[in-house]
Design a protein around this motif. Structure first.
Motif, mmCIF file in Angstrom:
data_model
loop_
_atom_site.group_PDB
_atom_site.id
_atom_site.type_symbol
_atom_site.label_atom_id
_atom_site.label_comp_id
_atom_site.label_asym_id
_atom_site.label_seq_id
_atom_site.Cartn_x
_atom_site.Cartn_y
_atom_site.Cartn_z
ATOM 1 N N UNK A 291 47.128 36.176 43.274
ATOM 2 C CA UNK A 291 46.385 37.434 43.338
ATOM 3 C C UNK A 291 44.907 37.103 43.475
ATOM 4 N N UNK A 292 44.314 37.545 44.583
ATOM 5 C CA UNK A 292 42.874 37.407 44.783
ATOM 6 C C UNK A 292 42.196 38.620 44.169
ATOM 7 N N UNK A 293 41.302 38.383 43.229
ATOM 8 C CA UNK A 293 40.651 39.466 42.483
ATOM 9 C C UNK A 293 39.234 39.646 43.024
ATOM 10 N N UNK A 360 51.567 27.369 52.275
ATOM 11 C CA UNK A 360 51.523 28.628 53.018
ATOM 12 C C UNK A 360 50.781 29.704 52.233
ATOM 13 N N UNK A 361 51.003 29.719 50.934
ATOM 14 C CA UNK A 361 50.319 30.688 50.082
ATOM 15 C C UNK A 361 48.816 30.458 50.123
ATOM 16 N N UNK A 362 48.398 29.214 49.983
ATOM 17 C CA UNK A 362 46.976 28.910 49.959
ATOM 18 C C UNK A 362 46.313 29.262 51.275
ATOM 19 N N UNK A 363 47.043 29.091 52.358
ATOM 20 C CA UNK A 363 46.499 29.434 53.668
ATOM 21 C C UNK A 363 46.186 30.929 53.753
ATOM 22 N N UNK A 368 41.913 35.209 53.647
ATOM 23 C CA UNK A 368 41.339 36.447 53.117
ATOM 24 C C UNK A 368 39.954 36.190 52.542
ATOM 25 N N UNK A 369 39.834 35.173 51.691
ATOM 26 C CA UNK A 369 38.551 34.901 51.044
ATOM 27 C C UNK A 369 37.474 34.622 52.081
ATOM 28 N N UNK A 370 37.822 33.864 53.100
ATOM 29 C CA UNK A 370 36.853 33.559 54.167
ATOM 30 C C UNK A 370 36.422 34.827 54.897
ATOM 31 N N UNK A 371 37.390 35.687 55.187
ATOM 32 C CA UNK A 371 37.097 36.941 55.881
ATOM 33 C C UNK A 371 36.170 37.817 55.041
ATOM 34 N N UNK A 372 36.448 37.908 53.753
ATOM 35 C CA UNK A 372 35.598 38.709 52.869
ATOM 36 C C UNK A 372 34.186 38.146 52.792
ATOM 37 N N UNK A 377 31.579 40.888 51.400
ATOM 38 C CA UNK A 377 32.286 41.758 50.463
ATOM 39 C C UNK A 377 32.777 40.955 49.259
ATOM 40 N N UNK A 378 32.438 41.424 48.064
ATOM 41 C CA UNK A 378 32.891 40.768 46.840
ATOM 42 C C UNK A 378 31.923 39.697 46.380
#
Length: 953
Positions: A291-293, A360-363, A368-372, A377-378
């Motif tokens: 879960x990315x918070x 695969x999960x880490x990818x 997402x984190x890179x896009x944000x 954002x965040x």
């Protein structure tokens, strides 16, 4: 609808009824009717009767009775409805107690047959060995029942992937309003034609013919197409799902077979009574989870982050705002879940991914984190993995209850919390909604299903005033126009009920609303099924819990309730979310009596609601002087599970003690309560002649006589007295224990509670010997008993005297900072809990100081271990497996983490926490457990059996 039915008529029904029926003016029956006057909504209306059926035959009897007496049946399972679906003046039919069977699991074809009272999470525990699950997952999933989920068409956290209940309802066996049985299931075209073209006269055939005629009308089809929410919106639960029927054969060629289950889902029990449900199952999700918070500085920023997250196809994207996050700080259970929160975010967007492999999960997470980050954002995006993600979701799921901790009469209300729009339009919709609320000077909490386009927006309104009740209506009316602008849905998953039903014509137009009324008449021409919900509802601001502008009486109490404002406010904090209705399969302590009886009267919610009712409306000088309150409080074990596990921290143990003292003021203290309360005095007398005392307690005839006099069950054991008290033993050995050379550390004050002093002396000796061996100087200061036995029996006046005396005594001996260490959790923790609310104002500061120095034995050693004053090599290397069951008071007011840590000090010890609930130790005669034996002191033998406890051992 009839508002009064003679008791003799109910009496005739009772003779044929297998289940439970409550309808008279007796104490027990009146208490039941009060219990079922509310749900999790803002409404309150006392039903004519409460029926808890055991069989389908019982349901048929109820339908016949309702038709003959022109009343309505209100079907209910967990009672967590937020729109007043299960509140009304008819007969509440509670299916949660006996309709609880999982009838069949077909793993190969991936479906299950269940009764409506099966709990979603309990079902999934049964499905796990097959690698399957039921997908829809509400925040109430550990008590939400499949029947209620069908009634509301529940969705939940993962609906953007796993869908809603309608998507998974394959078939349903139902009773129609005339008492006839039917089965709704997929019908091939020729079977569908056979159903509606049959020459037989039956309500079922009338329904199929009527629906076909209505939906074959081109004008009706056009109205549905134009007035229902836009097709891209998956949360669409306003009115009856006629659009879902139009998407089936024969109305849409080449589509799925016609199935009335699509209409049954979301119908809120207004069309049929479901007795058996066949549901589709999904494979268990991948085991790798993260879960990315996303920590945001505003709600709008979090909604923009949500749009980015949805591009990465997560399983869930949920929002939690600052209101909820702040209330986790002081909640005993939720404060443990705050580990992932950085700084002071205005909102956190929780984005979940699952995958088959860690790589695969880490990818997915990294993308997402890179896009944000690229979009700014965040300000922080901590990522939580594996089992710890459950704690993140616990924060989110606790939202409804947590925000009820807001002080004052202005409280968050369920009103516009279920409105949904397309996710891409959510930022604009929320911006306009915020502007509207600002015009009315209204604050609101925002949380939940951002990924599905449905934020639970809870405006804060004072419903105890005329102005607030008018504002309540106005806010909904203005929100309807805003939702219409976005072609959204007035109800996404919580339903229309009596809250939003009145506004369906404004939302969807009179033509569509007339179609809904025709559907209701087709299925239920006499209005015997949950009348007044969805269509023909009463005005939404009638039958509210609170009478507007009613003067609030001042209620004098023995406990200090100022931290909760007053005792009435503490009862009002109950949101009705029903966390106290979970079963032992879900773990935790709250609520042990409900886990045993499965009765609403034995829930934290039920007790708080009944007490609130009388504190609000009683005309007696002593508002506690009502036997109905005593009836629901009776089986409360005072375990304090509710103090920590209830998201609103409604401490029923404290409420029960307060109630009992006032009830005793009116009626006197019962003999048995006096005997239990004075347990220490009796033990002191017994310690003078321990052999005689023990002979009387253990020998068959004298023991039976004593139990009979005291009102105890004959099969329970009685506590015995040690040959020498712990204080006497310590006086003989104090010099040797504290000899210079042995002592390495500062002194500790051993709290010699009444149970350790008289009953479990050997445990006390071992603890003192251990502390001495570890280098601590031990003193047993002068103090009196803890007062626990008086508190457990509601003798608060006596407990208050003890609290004052002990605080005065102990405050003197801790001035050098010495810790107070005790063994029995229910005794030592009294210093940290009840004493603070029992002592007068002038002793508050001293009580706080004593509380800050009071530790359970386990806590003290755990802290000393952290300080490196204790080391593992000081203990045995023997190999052992230890299974640990914890004391309820320790779970509620401390933690078992300390116990597990110190039991793991020997390097070869392996400690397993038993996922157990209450064993009764915190009850009337709580005794000190040791490593091999726990004594249950429940007063009622038969009641103890559902806990799996044998009071003889």
């Amino acid at each position: 609808m009839s508002e009064k039915i003679e008791a003799s008529s109910f009496g005739a029904l009772q003779q044929a009824f297998e289940g439970e029926l409550y309808y008279t003016k007796s104490t027990v029956h009146e208490a039941q009717r009060i219990l079922y006057s509310t749900d999790a909504s803002v409404y309150r209306e006392k039903p004519l009767a409460v029926a808890i059926p055991k069989s389908v035959t019982d349901l048929k009897h109820l339908l016949t009775f309702a038709r003959n007496h022109r009343t309505t049946l209100i079907p209910r399972t967990a009672g967590t409805s937020l729109a007043g679906q299960v509140v009304g003046s008819g007969i509440v039919v509670d299916l949660s107690k006996y309709f609880t069977q999982i009838l069949e699991i077909n793993a190969e074809e991936r479906w299950a047959r269940v009764q409506p009272g099966v709990i979603r999470d309990d079902l999934n525990k049964a499905l796990a060995p097959y690698g399957l699950m039921f997908g829809p997952e509400t925040s109430t999933a550990n008590r939400a029942m499949i029947g209620g989920m069908v009634g509301n068409n529940s969705c939940g956290l993962h609906s953007i992937v796993w869908g809603n209940t309608r998507d998974h309802l394959l078939a349903a066996k139902v009773l129609l309003s005339d008492g006839s049985e039917a089965e709704f299931k997929a019908l091939s075209p020729w079977r569908y034609d056979l159903k509606r073209e049959t020459t037989e006269t039956s309500l079922e055939s009338d329904i199929y013919r009527g629906i076909h005629d209505l939906l074959s009308n081109p004008q009706h089809q056009q109205n549905i197409a134009e007035r229902f929410p836009k097709r891209s919106l998956t949360r669409r639960n306003t009115g009856y799902a006629l659009d879902a029927l139009l998407d089936q054969e024969p109305f849409t060629s080449g589509s799925s077979d016609f199935n009335l289950c699509a209409l049954l889902a979301g119908s809120e029990g207004t069309l049929a009574l479901a007795t058996e449900l066949k549901i589709n199952l999904l494979p268990l999700p991948p085991s790798e989870v993260a879960v990315a918070c996303v920590h945001c500085t505003s709600i709008q920023e979090s909604l923009q982050a949500n749009l980015v997250a949805l591009q990465h196809r997560p399983l869930a994207s949920e929002l939690v705002d600052k209101y909820i996050l702040d209330f986790t700080k002081d909640n005993p259970e939720q404060s443990k879940n705050r580990f992932f929160i950085e700084g002071d975010p205005a909102a956190i967007l929780m984005v979940e991914f699952m995958a088959e492999t860690p790589e695969s999960l880490q990818q997915q997470v990294d993308q997402l984190v890179s896009d944000l980050q690229n979009r700014g954002l965040g300000y922080a995006v901590p990522v939580i993995y594996g089992e710890k993600t459950k704690q993140v979701w616990d924060v989110r799921k606790g939202g409804l209850g947590l925000i009820r901790n807001l002080p004052g009469d202005t409280q968050p209300v369920n009103l516009i919390e279920d409105c949904a729009v397309a996710p891409e339009e959510l930022p604009q919709y929320i911006a306009e909604l915020e502007a509207m609320l600002r015009r009315h000077n209204i604050h609101a909490s925002y949380y939940a299903h951002a990924g599905a386009g449905e934020l639970h927006v809870e405006p804060m309104i004072n419903l105890k005033t005329s102005e607030g009740q008018a504002l309540f209506r106005q806010v909904l009316a203005e929100t309807v126009e805003l939702v219409k602008k976005y072609r959204g849905s007035l109800s996404g998953e919580h339903g229309d009920g009596r809250l939003r039903g009145e506004f369906i014509p404004q939302m969807m137009g009179e033509e569509v609303y007339d179609l809904f009324r025709q559907i209701k008449r087709l299925f239920d021409p006499m209005g015997v099924l949950n009348a007044g919900k969805i269509v023909d509802t009463p005005p939404m601001n009638q039958f509210l819990r609170y009478e507007a502008d009613k003067p609030v009486r001042k209620i004098n109490t023995y406990f200090d309730f100022s931290a909760q404002e007053n005792i009435l406010r503490l009862t009002e904090k109950c949101s009705g979310s029903g966390d106290c209705r979970k079963t032992e399969l879900s773990g935790g302590t709250m609520c042990p009596s409900f886990m045993a009886t499965r009765s609403e009267r034995d829930t934290t919610r039920g007790r708080a609601n009944v007490l609130r009712e009388f504190l609000t409306n009683s005309t007696k000088k002593n508002p506690f002087d009502h036997p109905e309150i005593k009836d629901v409080m009776d089986l409360c074990l005072s375990c304090k599970g509710c103090k920590s596990e209830c998201p609103s921290s409604v401490d029923v143990s404290k409420l029960k003690a307060e109630f009992l003292q006032h009830y005793y003021d009116a009626h006197g203290v019962p003999f048995r309560s006096k005997m239990v309360g004075n347990f220490t005095a009796l033990s002191r007398m017994g310690s003078r002649m321990p052999r005689l005392y023990n002979w009387a307690m253990q020998s068959k005839l004298p023991s039976l006589a004593i139990k009979k006099v005291m009102g105890f069950a004959p099969d329970r054991s009685m506590p015995t007295i040690a040959a020498q008290t712990l204080r006497q033993w310590f006086a003989e050995h104090e010099f040797r224990l504290n000899t210079t050379g042995r002592v390495k550390f500062k002194r500790i004050l051993f709290f010699c509670d009444e149970f350790t002093n008289y009953n479990d002396v050997e445990v006390g000796k071992k603890a003192i010997l251990l502390l001495s061996g570890l280098g601590y100087k031990i003193e047993i200061p002068y103090h009196v008993e803890s007062g626990r036995t008086y508190l457990s029996k509601g003798m608060v006046k006596e407990a208050r005297k003890i609290a004052i005396k002990n605080v005065t005594l102990l405050a003197e001996v801790i001035k050098d900072g010495a810790p107070i260490v005790g063994l029995e959790p229910s005794a030592i923790l009294t210093l940290r809990d009840e004493y603070l609310e029992l002592v007068p104002t002038e002793l508050k500061a001293q009580a706080q100081e004593v509380a800050s120095r009071a530790f359970i034995f386990d806590e003290f050693l755990s802290q000393e271990l952290d300080k490196k004053n204790i080391k593992s090599d000081q203990f045995t290397y023997e190999k052992r497996l230890i299974k640990l069951h914890g004391h309820c008071h320790q779970k509620a007011l401390s933690s078992l983490t300390h116990t597990k840590k110190i039991l793991s000090l020997p390097s070869q010890y392996e400690v397993h926490l038993i996922p157990s609930g209450c064993c009764g130790m915190a009850g009337s005669l709580a005794t000190k457990p040791n490593i091999t034996r726990f004594r249950c002191k429940l007063e009622n033998w038969s009641f103890s059996q559902p806990f799996g406890i044998n009071p003889k051992k």
